[in-house]
Design a protein around this motif. Structure first.
Motif, PDB file in Angstrom:
ATOM      1  N   TYR A 103      54.202 -67.100 -63.337  1.00  0.00           N
ATOM      2  CA  TYR A 103      53.940 -66.133 -64.411  1.00  0.00           C
ATOM      3  C   TYR A 103      53.585 -64.771 -63.819  1.00  0.00           C
ATOM      4  O   TYR A 103      54.046 -63.724 -64.277  1.00  0.00           O
ATOM      5  CB  TYR A 103      52.797 -66.660 -65.280  1.00  0.00           C
ATOM      6  N   ASP A 152      58.860 -72.903 -67.502  1.00  0.00           N
ATOM      7  CA  ASP A 152      58.378 -72.627 -68.855  1.00  0.00           C
ATOM      8  C   ASP A 152      57.548 -73.768 -69.427  1.00  0.00           C
ATOM      9  O   ASP A 152      57.684 -74.142 -70.586  1.00  0.00           O
ATOM     10  CB  ASP A 152      59.552 -72.301 -69.782  1.00  0.00           C
ATOM     11  N   GLU A 201      56.659 -63.156 -62.300  1.00  0.00           N
ATOM     12  CA  GLU A 201      57.472 -62.541 -63.359  1.00  0.00           C
ATOM     13  C   GLU A 201      56.859 -61.225 -63.830  1.00  0.00           C
ATOM     14  O   GLU A 201      57.567 -60.236 -64.047  1.00  0.00           O
ATOM     15  CB  GLU A 201      57.620 -63.498 -64.534  1.00  0.00           C
ATOM     16  N   LYS A 202      55.542 -61.196 -63.959  1.00  0.00           N
ATOM     17  CA  LYS A 202      54.873 -59.982 -64.432  1.00  0.00           C
ATOM     18  C   LYS A 202      55.031 -58.828 -63.440  1.00  0.00           C
ATOM     19  O   LYS A 202      55.262 -57.680 -63.834  1.00  0.00           O
ATOM     20  CB  LYS A 202      53.398 -60.266 -64.684  1.00  0.00           C
ATOM     21  N   SER A 260      44.416 -70.938 -64.844  1.00  0.00           N
ATOM     22  CA  SER A 260      45.425 -71.995 -64.967  1.00  0.00           C
ATOM     23  C   SER A 260      44.750 -73.331 -65.209  1.00  0.00           C
ATOM     24  O   SER A 260      43.569 -73.521 -64.926  1.00  0.00           O
ATOM     25  CB  SER A 260      46.285 -72.078 -63.702  1.00  0.00           C
ATOM     26  N   ASN A 264      52.561 -72.836 -62.248  1.00  0.00           N
ATOM     27  CA  ASN A 264      53.101 -72.114 -63.398  1.00  0.00           C
ATOM     28  C   ASN A 264      52.447 -70.752 -63.560  1.00  0.00           C
ATOM     29  O   ASN A 264      53.105 -69.778 -63.939  1.00  0.00           O
ATOM     30  CB  ASN A 264      52.926 -72.947 -64.668  1.00  0.00           C
ATOM     31  N   LEU A 265      51.152 -70.663 -63.276  1.00  0.00           N
ATOM     32  CA  LEU A 265      50.488 -69.367 -63.339  1.00  0.00           C
ATOM     33  C   LEU A 265      51.005 -68.445 -62.245  1.00  0.00           C
ATOM     34  O   LEU A 265      51.227 -67.249 -62.470  1.00  0.00           O
ATOM     35  CB  LEU A 265      48.969 -69.535 -63.220  1.00  0.00           C
ATOM     36  N   ASP A 299      45.868 -65.498 -70.253  1.00  0.00           N
ATOM     37  CA  ASP A 299      46.014 -64.118 -69.777  1.00  0.00           C
ATOM     38  C   ASP A 299      45.248 -63.240 -70.754  1.00  0.00           C
ATOM     39  O   ASP A 299      45.667 -63.074 -71.893  1.00  0.00           O
ATOM     40  CB  ASP A 299      47.497 -63.759 -69.729  1.00  0.00           C
ATOM     41  N   HIS A 312      54.112 -75.028 -70.891  1.00  0.00           N
ATOM     42  CA  HIS A 312      53.057 -74.275 -71.570  1.00  0.00           C
ATOM     43  C   HIS A 312      51.800 -75.084 -71.907  1.00  0.00           C
ATOM     44  O   HIS A 312      50.823 -74.505 -72.380  1.00  0.00           O
ATOM     45  CB  HIS A 312      53.601 -73.674 -72.865  1.00  0.00           C
ATOM     46  N   TYR A 314      43.308 -64.075 -65.437  1.00  0.00           N
ATOM     47  CA  TYR A 314      44.260 -65.159 -65.628  1.00  0.00           C
ATOM     48  C   TYR A 314      43.626 -66.471 -65.162  1.00  0.00           C
ATOM     49  O   TYR A 314      42.953 -66.506 -64.123  1.00  0.00           O
ATOM     50  CB  TYR A 314      45.525 -64.920 -64.806  1.00  0.00           C
ATOM     51  N   ARG A 364      61.620 -61.157 -64.181  1.00  0.00           N
ATOM     52  CA  ARG A 364      62.065 -62.498 -64.557  1.00  0.00           C
ATOM     53  C   ARG A 364      63.031 -63.098 -63.540  1.00  0.00           C
ATOM     54  O   ARG A 364      62.935 -64.273 -63.197  1.00  0.00           O
ATOM     55  CB  ARG A 364      62.737 -62.440 -65.941  1.00  0.00           C
TER      56      ARG A 364
END
Length: 323
Positions: free
Chosen positions: A176, A199, A179-180, A164, A172-173, A157, A201, A162, A184
């Protein structure tokens, strides 16, 4: 409401990337509607033309809009496109130019997996960090040497851009981004609905080190082959340099340029790849595997293994060993 342009590039686009992107953001809208709230996202399929074949022509997608019809958008999503990377980039040059214009107008840009090739061809990644599928990282670096590629990362990011990692790490991206933009709680809900580990990573546990031999430096190739054939033994840079009639400095410089690894890093990666295979295919304990690949210091072995895989030897063995 945030306008999302889900691109359908020319070529063998990843149907899973396209469907997952559409489903996840649509699911967020549906969850908001159940709470009596307005939708956050307007998702539209956008292509160079109104009909695009994906997955080797097995399916056809009809984008609702062409790039000429979308003057402004808020978020652009680029799925993976399989096949020859040079051809993919050439076939989608108008798309890359449109992406650059949208970014200049304030849009944020997302690439999934090897969609990073199209994103990089727009010039927007120059001097920035990105990730892509670890299998394509070497080719990506060759084509775009001015981009800082980090193939061990699940996502990056930076400055409204962004990216992935490989395959389903794109999920996962997408979480993400949920959430942004939606919070959450909504990201957790989406992770539970789609059963995604929210989560995660790192791609490191999945990387299979194959060595970078797509270069023309024959002495370096000989050094690589020697390392791969003799990794159980103690190998020094001076030993390799003498064997190849090169100075240590010259070998290190040429080796790094050709393989993107120092000599020591390459030796470590070959050893750890052998250790991973040992854990996956045998019932030997950690010390037995450690000694087999030429390590005698348990602490050093554990440190290098964790650095390269993101997992301790115990965790890796528990996760991937035969039942």
């Amino acid at each position: 409401m945030k306008h999302i342009s889900l691109l359908i590039p020319e070529g063998e686009s990843s149907l899973s990337n396209i469907e997952a992107s559409y489903k996840i953001f649509t699911t967020v809208n549906q969850a908001l509607a159940r709470e009596g709230k307005p939708p956050l996202f307007k998702i539209q399929l956008v292509g160079l033309s109104k009909q695009t074949h994906v997955t080797n022509g097995l399916f056809t997608i009809q984008p609702g809009l062409t790039i000429r019809e979308v003057k402004k958008t808020d978020l652009v999503i680029i799925p993976a496109v399989h096949g020859d990377a040079e051809k993919v980039v050439a076939d989608n040059r108008p798309l890359a130019e449109w992406i650059a214009r949208q970014y200049a107008q304030g849009a944020e840009i997302v690439s999934l997996c090897i969609g990073a090739f199209i994103l990089a061809s727009s010039g927007l990644l120059k001097g920035k960090n990105c990730t892509t599928h670890w299998l394509s990282a070497a080719e990506f670096s060759r084509m775009f040497p001015d981009v800082n590629v980090a193939p061990y990362k699940i996502l990056t990011d930076e400055a409204g851009i962004y990216t992935s990692g490989g395959a389903y790490s794109s999920l996962n991206l997408l979480l993400y981004l949920v959430e942004k933009f939606a919070g959450r709680d909504m990201a957790i809900l989406a992770s539970k609905i789609f059963e995604i580990d929210i989560d995660r990573h790192s791609q490191s546990p999945f990387i299979m080190f194959r060595g970078q031999k797509e270069h023309e430096d024959e002495p370096v190739k000989k050094a690589q082959e020697y390392i791969e054939d003799n990794f159980r033994d103690k190998i020094t840079v001076n030993q390799l340099a003498g064997m190849l009639a090169l100075s240590r400095r010259s070998l290190e410089r040429r080796f790094k340029r050709a393989t993107s690894n120092t000599v020591i890093e390459y030796i470590q990666r070959v050893k750890i790849e052998a250790a991973k295979k040992g854990f996956e295919t045998s019932r030997k304990n950690i010390n037995e595997i450690m000694y087999e690949i030429g390590y005698s210091d348990n602490k050093a072995f554990r440190g290098v293994f964790k650095k390269l895989t993101g997992l301790s030897p115990v965790d890796y063995k528990n996760k991937y060993a035969q039942a």
